[in-house]
Design an enzyme around this catalytic site. Structure first.
Site, PDB file in Angstrom:
ATOM      1  N   SER A   1       0.822  -1.201   0.000  1.00 36.46           N
ATOM      2  CA  SER A   1       0.000   0.000   0.000  1.00 36.46           C
ATOM      3  C   SER A   1       0.862   1.259   0.000  1.00 36.46           C
ATOM      4  O   SER A   1       1.630   1.486  -0.922  1.00 36.46           O
ATOM      5  CB  SER A   1      -0.969  -0.039   1.184  1.00 36.46           C
ATOM      6  OG  SER A   1      -1.896   1.009   1.106  1.00 36.46           O
TER       7      SER A   1
ATOM      8  N   ASP B   1      -0.747   1.191  -4.802  1.00 39.93           N
ATOM      9  CA  ASP B   1      -1.649   0.140  -5.291  1.00 39.93           C
ATOM     10  C   ASP B   1      -3.020   0.690  -5.655  1.00 39.93           C
ATOM     11  O   ASP B   1      -3.941  -0.077  -5.936  1.00 39.93           O
ATOM     12  CB  ASP B   1      -1.751  -1.018  -4.292  1.00 39.93           C
ATOM     13  CG  ASP B   1      -2.470  -0.646  -3.012  1.00 39.93           C
ATOM     14  OD1 ASP B   1      -2.299   0.498  -2.551  1.00 39.93           O
ATOM     15  OD2 ASP B   1      -3.203  -1.496  -2.461  1.00 39.93           O
TER      16      ASP B   1
END
Length: 569
Positions: free
Chosen positions: A142, A300
């Site tokens: 992330s 992401d």
């Protein structure tokens, strides 16, 4: 014990030259050996996340392999001919880990669908559902710094693994020898044999069509909007630009320094759209372009942050502010167009602004609050889907910049969020208002809610113990005030109880047990504390209420000071 593991890895970890060199480099360094081997990288409902490197407590092809062997045996226990979808982002070794996972699944007789290039996390969730897979894997950490990578696992509904499934996978992992217990095969051979199949463009187009369907106003002219966009070296570059073009926004300037994938994140060491540093390149470009809106998606592409003009400068908006604005906009336009479904539902997490409740009450819709983590929002959508009522779901969001409209995926989606934010900005521009002016109108209408999050990093073995000690202290030493601020209620989500201080009344919390403590103060402000599920941090969520922005921010500052002392930092 750690030295024994280290020596074993020196003997058997021979497939990655980077790991071999690191093992040589840490020889004799007891502290580094201990940090790398003192425990196994934890697998939970969020999968794995850790520093890239050698050892059982690091992200590498062997820890990824062990987790994937667990996934393989899990899906085989559910279906004799299972399939798994895989995606990955731009992080260091993401493609390596993705191919390793694919090879291991194929060796276990599991059919693999894998994207041929980096793709956003929500597109993995979509692929699982579209291709009717039994599970999904996305390799990403992330918004963490470059030294991290991670491994998220998804169930057949496209939502992150439920607790029962994660426990099953972990039970398999506990029995698997990290070197000799993991099946593997050659990746290219598995492709030629048909066990590994690349996801075709039809799935990507189907996803983009579903995103476009979530437009709130199909007739609004958005062509006048000027946007600067940065994918922060990540996977959002293509899909975000495509969807904005599809809805008619042609004036999109991509930050050139951050356009291409780069897992080292050279221009954004902490690629997190929550912080101003991630916007620095975009803000410099804004001096020249003078856009209506700045967008930044994390690597992401499941979260998005924004900045918009205010008095000649650009103001970053919080996740709570954007979520409240989007909720209000969606409800307003749908009500005006008579398209607001009967029994409409929105969903937020317990640490997300209570302004959402005020908005929901005003429009007469139900707002469901769930535990922190978007998977809990996904679970609520699944419940609606089981009843054939998924059309009732309008919008879900969390304070950490995650948003979703529509039921086509079960995770936060920065592609659809970017589209909706741009549509909303274009709408307000068309009636002569900025996003900031729209926000102030919300505050004038419902009260000024100002929120923030403070994280304290506690790395390593000692850090884990410190976090545990803090939570025990908060849980077992009841406080009637926090540094002079009277406490009205204490909610212990692990005990599933709320204690009302004045009356001593106990109320049940109808949510799954979770290691979270919440303090509601007499004025409606709150402090909520929880350990991070993915990072070595303890997080404090603060919410202050005021008659205007200035008074609310003053109260927020007082809360931050008191909360920091409360946690002992």
């Amino acid at each position: 014990m750690t030295n024994e593991k280290y020596l074993l890895w020196c003997e058997k970890a021979t497939e990655d030259n980077d790991l071999i060199e690191e093992l040589k480099a840490i020889k004799g360094d007891e502290e580094k050996i201990s940090e790398a081997f003192y425990k196994d990288l934890e697998f939970g409902t969020g999968g794995l996340r850790g520093v890239i490197g050698t050892g059982t407590n690091r992200m590498n092809i062997y820890t990824v392999g062990k987790a994937t062997q667990g996934i393989a045996e899990y899906v085989l226990s559910q279906n004799s001919s299972p399939s798994v979808a895989i995606a990955y982002d731009s992080r260091i070794k993401s493609d390596v880990f993705a191919k390793r996972a694919a090879s291991i699944l194929a060796a276990n007789g599991v059919h693999v669908y894998i994207y041929s290039e980096l793709m956003p996390t929500p597109m993995l969730s979509f692929a699982v559902r579209e291709l009717k897979c039994d599970a999904g894997i996305v390799i990403t950490a992330s918004h963490n710094p470059a030294k991290y990578n991670g491994y998220k696992a998804y169930g057949p509904d496209g939502c992150q693994l439920c607790l029962e499934a994660a426990e099953y996978v972990l039970s398999i992992m506990d029995k698997v020898d990290i070197f000799d217990g993991v099946k593997n095969t050659d990746y290219d051979k598995a492709v030629s044999d048909g066990m590994i199949e690349y996801i075709d463009g039809g799935v990507i187009e189907a996803y983009l069509s579903k995103v476009e369907e979530q437009r709130v106003s199909k007739t609004l002219d958005v062509s006048d909007l000027k946007v600067i966009y940065t994918p922060l070296h990540g996977s959002g570059n293509k899909p975000v630009r495509v969807i904005l073009k599809k809805i008619g926004i042609d004036t999109v300037t991509v930050v050139p320094e951050q356009e291409k994938p780069d897992g080292n994140f050279p221009t954004a060491p902490y690629p997190n759209p929550e912080i101003r540093q991630a916007f620095e390149c975009a803000l410099k470009l804004a001096d020249e372009i003078k856009p209506d809106l700045l967008l930044a998606t994390d690597p992401d592409c499941d979260r998005v942050g924004i900045a918009a003009p205010v008095n000649g400068d650009y103001r970053l908006f919080t996740g709570n502010e954007v979520g409240a604005l989007l909720l209000y906009y969606i409800l307003k336009i749908k009500k005006e167009s008579s398209s607001l479904p009967e029994g409409a539902i929105a969903i937020k997490t317990i640490v997300t602004t209570e302004l959402a409740q005020k908005i929901a009450d005003d429009f007469g819709i139900e707002l469901i609050s769930v535990l922190t983590g978007f998977k809990f929002i996904g679970e609520q959508i699944a419940i609606l889907e089981e009843k054939g009522e998924e059309n009732k779901f309008l919008f879900g969001f969390e304070e950490s910049y995650g948003y979703l409209a529509g039921s086509y995926v079960r995770d936060k989606d920065a592609v659809v969020a970017s589209m909706l934010i741009c549509e909303m900005a274009a709408y307000y521009k068309s009636i002569g208002k900025t996003l900031y002016e729209a926000l102030i109108e919300l505050y004038d209408k419902y009260g000024c809610y100002v929120c923030s999050q403070v994280s304290f990093t506690c790395e390593g073995q000692s850090g884990m113990q410190r976090i545990s000690d803090i939570m025990k202290d908060l849980r077992y030493n009841e406080r009637k005030d926090i540094y002079g601020m009277p406490v009205a209620k204490i909610s212990d989500y692990e005990a599933s109880l709320t204690s009302v201080i004045e009356s001593g009344e106990k109320k049940n919390i109808d949510l799954p047990k979770s290691n979270v403590i919440g303090f509601e103060l007499n004025d409606g402000s709150s402090i909520i504390v929880r350990p991070s599920g993915t990072e070595p941090k303890i997080k404090m969520y603060l919410s202050a209420v005021g008659v205007n922005e200035a008074s609310a921010k003053l109260r927020l500052s007082e809360l931050e000071s008191a909360g920091t002392k409360l946690l002992g930092f």
